[in-house]
Design an enzyme around this catalytic site. Sequence first.
Site, short mmCIF file in Angstrom:
data_model
loop_
_atom_site.label_atom_id
_atom_site.label_comp_id
_atom_site.label_asym_id
_atom_site.label_seq_id
_atom_site.Cartn_x
_atom_site.Cartn_y
_atom_site.Cartn_z
CE LYS A 118 -3.99 -2.27 0.63
NZ LYS A 118 -3.56 -3.66 0.70
C1 LIG Z 1 -4.18 -4.80 0.28
C2 LIG Z 1 -3.36 -6.02 0.21
C3 LIG Z 1 -3.63 -7.03 -0.73
C4 LIG Z 1 -4.80 -6.95 -1.67
O1 LIG Z 1 -4.62 -5.95 -2.65
P1 LIG Z 1 -5.88 -5.43 -3.49
O2 LIG Z 1 -5.34 -4.30 -4.30
O3 LIG Z 1 -6.89 -4.98 -2.48
O4 LIG Z 1 -6.36 -6.56 -4.30
C5 LIG Z 1 -2.78 -8.12 -0.77
N1 LIG Z 1 -1.74 -8.23 0.08
C6 LIG Z 1 -1.46 -7.30 1.01
C7 LIG Z 1 -0.33 -7.50 1.94
C8 LIG Z 1 -2.25 -6.15 1.10
O5 LIG Z 1 -1.96 -5.21 2.00
#
Ligand SMILES: *Cc1c(COP(=O)(O)O)cnc(C)c1O
Length: 497
Positions: free
Chosen positions: A112
């Site tokens: 993120k």
């Molecule tokens: C948010 C997240 C995901 C999922 O990503 P999306 O874009 O919501 O599909 C997968 N792995 C981790 C560690 C995340 O923080």
Amino acid sequence: MEVLYSSTRNSDKKITASQAILKGLAEDGGLFVPDHIPSLTCSMRDLADKSYQETAYEVMKLFLTDFTQAELKKCIERAYDSKFDTDVIAPIVEAEGTYYLELFHGATIAFKDMALSILPHLMITSAKKNHVENEIVILTATSGDTGKAALAGFADVEGTKIIVFYPKNGVSPIQEKQMVTQKGANTFVVGIHGNFDDAQAGVKELFSDKELAQELADAGLQFSSANSINIGRLVPQVVYYVYAYAKLLKEDKLSDGERMNVVVPTGNFGNILAAFYAKQMGVPIGKLICASNENKVLYDFFTTGRYDRNREFVLTSSPSMDILISSNLERLLYRVAGEDAEQNAALMESLARTGAYEITEQMREQLVDFYGNYASEKETANRISSMYENTGYVLDTHTAVASAVYQKYVEDTKDKTVTVIASTASPFKFTRNVMNAIDGKYDTMSDFELVDKLSAISNVDVPTAVAQLKTAPVVHDHVCDKTEMKAIVKHFLGVDA
Ligand SMILES: *Cc1c(COP(=O)(O)O)cnc(C)c1O
């Protein structure tokens, strides 16, 4: 060529990129989508020699066409700096002949950060460009990682406040500690009694509450979103797929024009949608492999064409993927429905009313580049331990889901195309589950003992983000029911008089 944005539920009204970033979600509940996906103007060979920041500029300028060169470059410089613990920002690690694109070297050690370190800068630049005088209130629902990354990005950013809702019992202990220790007078963190979907639904409701919007406006405030429904999250995520291809090309792991498959551990469908956009821009991407955990609503969708959220919500060891309504899928549906907003709106109406919808055969045909599968809890744990035994490399639980699904894909298809797996979190963020997978004997250790042990067995230093948590004081302790979200927001913003 200018790119404009319109809602997936009504394509009549078009707005600029900066306006879409400010709004977050369209007033009709739809998501903003670009009116066309721009093609890369730089060859992959030329990109091969560029830094992450330069690549980001080459990609983002094509989507954010109302930003000046100086504005965009400044945002990029401020985002991808020493907050990341490596100059290359997104290193690629080879293990078992597959490439792991490590997207967890930012401030909160999950992918993120790739988007949320730049979103605040895009947001305040957008506010200035549009002469917005109001203070921007970021309202966010999190399955664990977005919340902390958004808090870190927006903390003490002038002209903004941020409110984060997380499922009280649905995040890892490290994730929760990261959030409740967040400093910054403009930050506010609340645990809710419910799961991520409840938090996300509550936030969406607040966004479309016209009365509340008016009360905020009267107080000089307006909402925006840091969730992956914001186009300002999605565009920066396209960058690292372009970057990964260019770097593999530079290192002769790929030849010109050769295809690369991508595996993405998926929750809200933002990350894999960014890979789809990269493909549309002209990156030679082959298959887009969508990996789910036991909340396998997307696997069922890709195999049957029917999306059905009516099922039990499973709490897994990969909590950031514990999602039954993958919001960004709507952007894909809109595209495969031939950008037919009416058809898309009807599907979303069905989802809201019955929890399910079914796409047409025509739409399904356009999903041939996608492959969906899932990994059970046991398969995920086995993947962590077998990878560790084979190579010494330690995967986090989310990346392990992707790695396990990739094995199933190869077994199913015998496809040996060069493959990049999006590695979305550091194993230090999910230490207990990771260490338990490697050896059950570790379970008696405390969370912080486990962190040191993981560092010892993997030969990786404890990331600063985790080391700091040991001594950080808890500064947020609000908990509420999902029905109280509006009241608590108003209280925090001082508009409940
Ligand atoms: C948010 C997240 C995901 C999922 O990503 P999306 O874009 O919501 O599909 C997968 N792995 C981790 C560690 C995340 O923080």
